[in-house]
Design a protein around this motif. Structure first.
Motif, mmCIF file in Angstrom:
data_model
loop_
_atom_site.group_PDB
_atom_site.id
_atom_site.type_symbol
_atom_site.label_atom_id
_atom_site.label_comp_id
_atom_site.label_asym_id
_atom_site.label_seq_id
_atom_site.Cartn_x
_atom_site.Cartn_y
_atom_site.Cartn_z
ATOM 1 N N GLU A 43 -20.171 38.879 102.840
ATOM 2 C CA GLU A 43 -20.640 39.061 101.464
ATOM 3 C C GLU A 43 -21.540 37.902 101.031
ATOM 4 O OE1 GLU A 43 -17.316 39.863 98.902
ATOM 5 O OE2 GLU A 43 -17.028 41.842 99.778
ATOM 6 N N GLY A 44 -22.294 37.408 101.993
ATOM 7 C CA GLY A 44 -23.183 36.280 101.711
ATOM 8 C C GLY A 44 -24.634 36.651 101.915
ATOM 9 N N ILE A 45 -25.473 35.762 101.476
ATOM 10 C CA ILE A 45 -26.901 36.000 101.632
ATOM 11 C C ILE A 45 -27.408 35.304 102.875
ATOM 12 C CG2 ILE A 45 -27.305 36.297 99.168
ATOM 13 C CD1 ILE A 45 -28.503 33.497 99.104
ATOM 14 N N GLY A 46 -28.461 35.871 103.415
ATOM 15 C CA GLY A 46 -29.111 35.288 104.581
ATOM 16 C C GLY A 46 -30.495 34.817 104.201
ATOM 17 N N GLU A 47 -31.411 35.063 105.085
ATOM 18 C CA GLU A 47 -32.791 34.635 104.900
ATOM 19 C C GLU A 47 -33.432 35.316 103.683
ATOM 20 O OE1 GLU A 47 -36.943 35.266 107.333
ATOM 21 O OE2 GLU A 47 -35.084 35.192 108.457
ATOM 22 N N ARG A 48 -34.232 34.551 102.961
ATOM 23 C CA ARG A 48 -34.967 35.142 101.847
ATOM 24 C C ARG A 48 -36.110 35.973 102.429
ATOM 25 N NH1 ARG A 48 -37.122 31.276 97.313
ATOM 26 N NH2 ARG A 48 -38.361 30.547 99.059
ATOM 27 N N ILE A 49 -36.227 37.206 101.961
ATOM 28 C CA ILE A 49 -37.244 38.132 102.448
ATOM 29 C C ILE A 49 -38.505 38.040 101.594
ATOM 30 C CG2 ILE A 49 -37.775 40.579 102.858
ATOM 31 C CD1 ILE A 49 -35.565 39.503 104.694
ATOM 32 N N ALA A 50 -38.322 37.965 100.268
ATOM 33 C CA ALA A 50 -39.485 37.982 99.377
ATOM 34 C C ALA A 50 -39.141 37.380 98.026
ATOM 35 C CB ALA A 50 -39.971 39.415 99.175
ATOM 36 N N VAL A 51 -40.148 36.828 97.392
ATOM 37 C CA VAL A 51 -40.077 36.408 95.994
ATOM 38 C C VAL A 51 -41.083 37.291 95.270
ATOM 39 C CG1 VAL A 51 -40.402 34.542 94.345
ATOM 40 C CG2 VAL A 51 -39.488 34.049 96.622
ATOM 41 N N CYS A 52 -40.651 37.930 94.219
ATOM 42 C CA CYS A 52 -41.482 38.928 93.553
ATOM 43 C C CYS A 52 -41.810 38.516 92.122
ATOM 44 C CB CYS A 52 -40.752 40.269 93.531
ATOM 45 S SG CYS A 52 -40.288 40.813 95.182
ATOM 46 N N SER A 53 -42.832 39.136 91.606
ATOM 47 C CA SER A 53 -43.240 38.865 90.225
ATOM 48 C C SER A 53 -42.278 39.482 89.222
ATOM 49 C CB SER A 53 -44.646 39.419 89.970
ATOM 50 O OG SER A 53 -45.565 38.782 90.802
ATOM 51 N N THR A 54 -41.714 40.633 89.597
ATOM 52 C CA THR A 54 -40.818 41.323 88.662
ATOM 53 C C THR A 54 -39.535 41.747 89.349
ATOM 54 O OG1 THR A 54 -41.631 43.558 89.116
ATOM 55 C CG2 THR A 54 -42.847 42.267 87.451
ATOM 56 N N ILE A 55 -38.535 42.033 88.554
ATOM 57 C CA ILE A 55 -37.252 42.549 89.067
ATOM 58 C C ILE A 55 -37.475 43.908 89.721
ATOM 59 C CG2 ILE A 55 -34.904 43.190 88.416
ATOM 60 C CD1 ILE A 55 -35.767 40.188 87.962
ATOM 61 N N LYS A 56 -38.308 44.735 89.111
ATOM 62 C CA LYS A 56 -38.566 46.063 89.665
ATOM 63 C C LYS A 56 -39.222 45.974 91.031
ATOM 64 C CE LYS A 56 -38.627 48.460 85.299
ATOM 65 N NZ LYS A 56 -39.346 49.326 84.376
ATOM 66 N N ASP A 57 -40.122 45.018 91.225
ATOM 67 C CA ASP A 57 -40.729 44.817 92.546
ATOM 68 C C ASP A 57 -39.672 44.404 93.563
ATOM 69 O OD1 ASP A 57 -43.181 45.405 91.430
ATOM 70 O OD2 ASP A 57 -43.907 43.335 91.430
ATOM 71 N N ALA A 58 -38.804 43.499 93.173
ATOM 72 C CA ALA A 58 -37.736 43.031 94.071
ATOM 73 C C ALA A 58 -36.804 44.180 94.435
ATOM 74 C CB ALA A 58 -36.953 41.888 93.426
ATOM 75 N N ASP A 59 -36.475 45.013 93.457
ATOM 76 C CA ASP A 59 -35.605 46.159 93.710
ATOM 77 C C ASP A 59 -36.276 47.133 94.675
ATOM 78 O OD1 ASP A 59 -33.150 47.592 93.165
ATOM 79 O OD2 ASP A 59 -34.390 49.027 92.048
ATOM 80 N N PHE A 60 -37.568 47.365 94.483
ATOM 81 C CA PHE A 60 -38.317 48.253 95.375
ATOM 82 C C PHE A 60 -38.305 47.712 96.803
ATOM 83 C CE2 PHE A 60 -42.191 49.487 97.570
ATOM 84 C CZ PHE A 60 -42.147 50.868 97.452
ATOM 85 N N ILE A 61 -38.605 46.434 96.958
ATOM 86 C CA ILE A 61 -38.653 45.841 98.296
ATOM 87 C C ILE A 61 -37.269 45.840 98.943
ATOM 88 C CG2 ILE A 61 -39.051 43.672 99.564
ATOM 89 C CD1 ILE A 61 -41.373 43.175 97.565
#
Length: 117
Positions: A43-61
């Motif tokens: 239940e942990g995080i790994g490598e960061r995949i992307a930093v996005c301009s918006t929450i909606k962009d992050a959700d899409f990715i």
């Protein structure tokens, strides 16, 4: 879309970081605009995949990791149905209404799983 375009999309999807991706919008808060690998075991995080301009962009990715392969599978399924239909129409007596009705029923079954409405 051509088969080559679909194959290029498939290769790009397969070349991405494996595993589930998340932006933790449903876990931490609704303001996470970064996408990470997610390890369900720890239940942990790994490598960061992307930093996005918006929450909606992050959700899409974050959802693209599962959405793109699912869409590719659906394209493949529909193309198989079309190929089967073309084969039937080429090799069956399409002047016979009974044959046409059979082909139609099979098409509905394949497309909708039997739901005619």
């Amino acid at each position: 879309m051509t088969k080559e375009q679909i194959e290029a999309i498939r290769k790009r999807a397969e070349a991405t970081t494996e595993g589930e991706w998340t932006n933790f919008d449903d876990v931490l808060c609704e303001y996470v605009n970064e996408v990470y690998e997610y390890d369900r075991l720890t239940e942990g995080i790994g490598e960061r995949i992307a930093v996005c301009s918006t929450i909606k962009d992050a959700d899409f990715i974050a959802n693209a990791r599962e959405d793109i392969p699912a869409l590719l599978a659906e394209v493949e399924r529909l193309r198989t149905i079309i190929d089967d239909l073309l084969y039937d129409m080429t090799n069956e007596d399409c002047t016979d209404q009974f044959v046409i009705n059979q082909i139609h029923a099979e098409l509905i079954e394949k497309l909708l799983g039997g739901d005619t409405h």
